[in-house]
Design a protein around this motif. Structure first.
Motif, PDB file in Angstrom:
ATOM      1  N   UNK A 118       0.854  -1.189   0.000  1.00 58.99           N
ATOM      2  CA  UNK A 118       0.000   0.000   0.000  1.00 58.99           C
ATOM      3  C   UNK A 118       0.889   1.238   0.000  1.00 58.99           C
ATOM      4  N   UNK A 119       0.702   2.054  -1.002  1.00 58.55           N
ATOM      5  CA  UNK A 119       1.491   3.283  -1.076  1.00 58.55           C
ATOM      6  C   UNK A 119       1.229   4.127   0.171  1.00 58.55           C
ATOM      7  N   UNK A 120       2.281   4.615   0.773  1.00 60.12           N
ATOM      8  CA  UNK A 120       2.168   5.282   2.067  1.00 60.12           C
ATOM      9  C   UNK A 120       1.392   6.596   1.989  1.00 60.12           C
ATOM     10  N   UNK A 121       1.394   7.224   0.805  1.00 66.89           N
ATOM     11  CA  UNK A 121       0.802   8.552   0.722  1.00 66.89           C
ATOM     12  C   UNK A 121      -0.588   8.546   0.099  1.00 66.89           C
ATOM     13  N   UNK A 122      -0.825   7.632  -0.855  1.00 66.57           N
ATOM     14  CA  UNK A 122      -2.118   7.644  -1.544  1.00 66.57           C
ATOM     15  C   UNK A 122      -3.007   6.489  -1.135  1.00 66.57           C
TER      16      UNK A 122
END
Ligand SMILES: Nc1ncnc2c1ncn2[C@@H]1O[C@H](COP(=O)(O)OP(=O)(O)O)[C@@H](O)[C@H]1O
Ligand SMILES: [Mg+2]
Length: 340
Positions: free
Chosen positions: A204-208
């Motif tokens: 899971x992308x940390x920002x989006x």
């Protein structure tokens, strides 16, 4: 603390160290950090496999004559001694070996510096297998996947690759693979499914918060997952050797990772041995001491060094204190003088 003596092993003539729950081996390149860490893993594996030369074939791609300390004149300095908590391995020659009956550890795991690359190869193999399964006409190729593993086992390709794979399988409870018939695809897929899940794990992308397959994750993330999974799932009371946990990581990620694995190592009574070039790692472990995650008595830090006068590795113990400070790390002045 677990007492360790290593003699005549690679660049080590005679070293004595105490292992804590967490042990750091710091020092320049070629100072003997990995040699010392691998000696521990070697002892644990010899107990399991009995045949020291076979263990070495998979660990280094050589036999005892290749790991015994060799000096500048080419002389081999037997005996090799590796003693851990009174369990003693001694070799007086390639075929004159006394192995211990046990080791202090329930199990042992090796995370070599090549682990991210090896995981990438496994991802490749898993994706390849998945595609093959989708195409009934190409299923005949699947037994070759299994054959690939057997090949790695019998021909020591890129040591210590086989140990990493075997430790990983044990971590996921895959121990009976020898018994599955090569033609029994269902059983093979079922047996290896935990690994296929691991390598097709979503990131899971940390920002989006968007989900991406693990092979698209940053390498620092993949490496953190690998290290964390081993520490979480290793049998209680095991040895876990991690070469350079800082690989691919910004200090901030390294600090978070260390926080986690130190806590879990204490909970699971592990012997976690890490080799490193990162003083941030030392700071992070000291911080864990300050925060009370681990007591200073459970932490062991050694600075390994060699020089042109004293060519064999020496280990100097660095004290870590309750308040998260530690004895000054040697070698820092040399770095500063090169830079400024
Ligand atoms: N059989 C041997 N006898 C003497 N020295 C050895 C032998 N095998 C390896 N070495 C030396 O030991 C060192 C190995 O260091 P290593 O443990 O990999 O260091 P580090 O992990 O600190 O970078 C190398 O300098 C290598 O040349
Ligand atoms: Mg090393």
């Amino acid at each position: 603390m677990v007492r360790v003596v290593v003699r005549n092993w690679r660049c080590i003539e005679d070293i004595e160290v105490d292992l804590g729950t967490v042990t750091l081996l710091i020092g320049k390149n070629s100072s003997g950090k990995s040699s010392l860490a691998y000696a521990l893993y070697f002892l644990a594996k010899v107990v399991e496999w009995k045949d020291a030369n076979n263990v070495l074939k998979h660990l280094y791609g050589v036999d005892l004559d290749g790991v015994v300390r060799v000096d500048g004149s080419g002389k081999r300095h037997y005996p090799i001694v590796i003693e851990v908590d009174g369990y003693r391995f001694e070799a007086h020659g390639k075929d004159r070996v006394e192995s211990p009956r046990g080791s202090p550890w329930k199990s042992s795991y090796l995370l070599p510096a090549t682990r991210v690359a090896l995981t990438k190869i496994m991802q490749f193999v898993a994706v390849f297998a998945r595609e093959l399964l989708k195409r009934p006409e190409s299923r005949a190729a699947l037994p070759f996947m299994y054959g690939l593993f057997e090949l790695v086992k019998n021909v020591p390709l890129l040591p210590p690759t086989y140990f990493f794979l075997e430790d990983l399988m044990r971590l996921y409870g895959i121990t009976q693979y020898h018994k599955v018939k090569v033609g029994d695809l269902g059983a093979l897929v079922e047996m290896f499914s935990p690994l296929i899940v691991l390598v097709s794990y979503e990131y899971t992308d940390l920002f989006t918060n968007i989900k991406l397959p693990l092979h698209l994750a940053p390498e620092g993330f993949i490496d953190s997952i690998i290290i964390q999974r081993f520490v979480e799932r290793a049998r209680e009371g095991s040895l876990v050797v991690v070469e350079e946990p800082e690989i691919h990581k910004n200090p901030l990620w390294l600090i978070d990772l260390v926080k986690n694995i130190v806590r879990i190592s204490v909970e699971r009574k592990l012997t976690l041995v890490m080799t490193t070039h990162s003083d941030i790692l030392l700071h992070a472990v000291a911080k864990a001491v300050e925060e009370g995650r681990i007591s200073p008595e459970q932490v062991s830090v050694y600075y390994l060094y060699r020089d042109s006068q004293r060519v064999w590795s020496r280990a100097r113990k660095l004290k870590v204190y309750e308040d998260g400070t530690f004895e000054e790390l040697p070698g820092v002045e040399e770095v500063v003088s090169k830079l400024f």
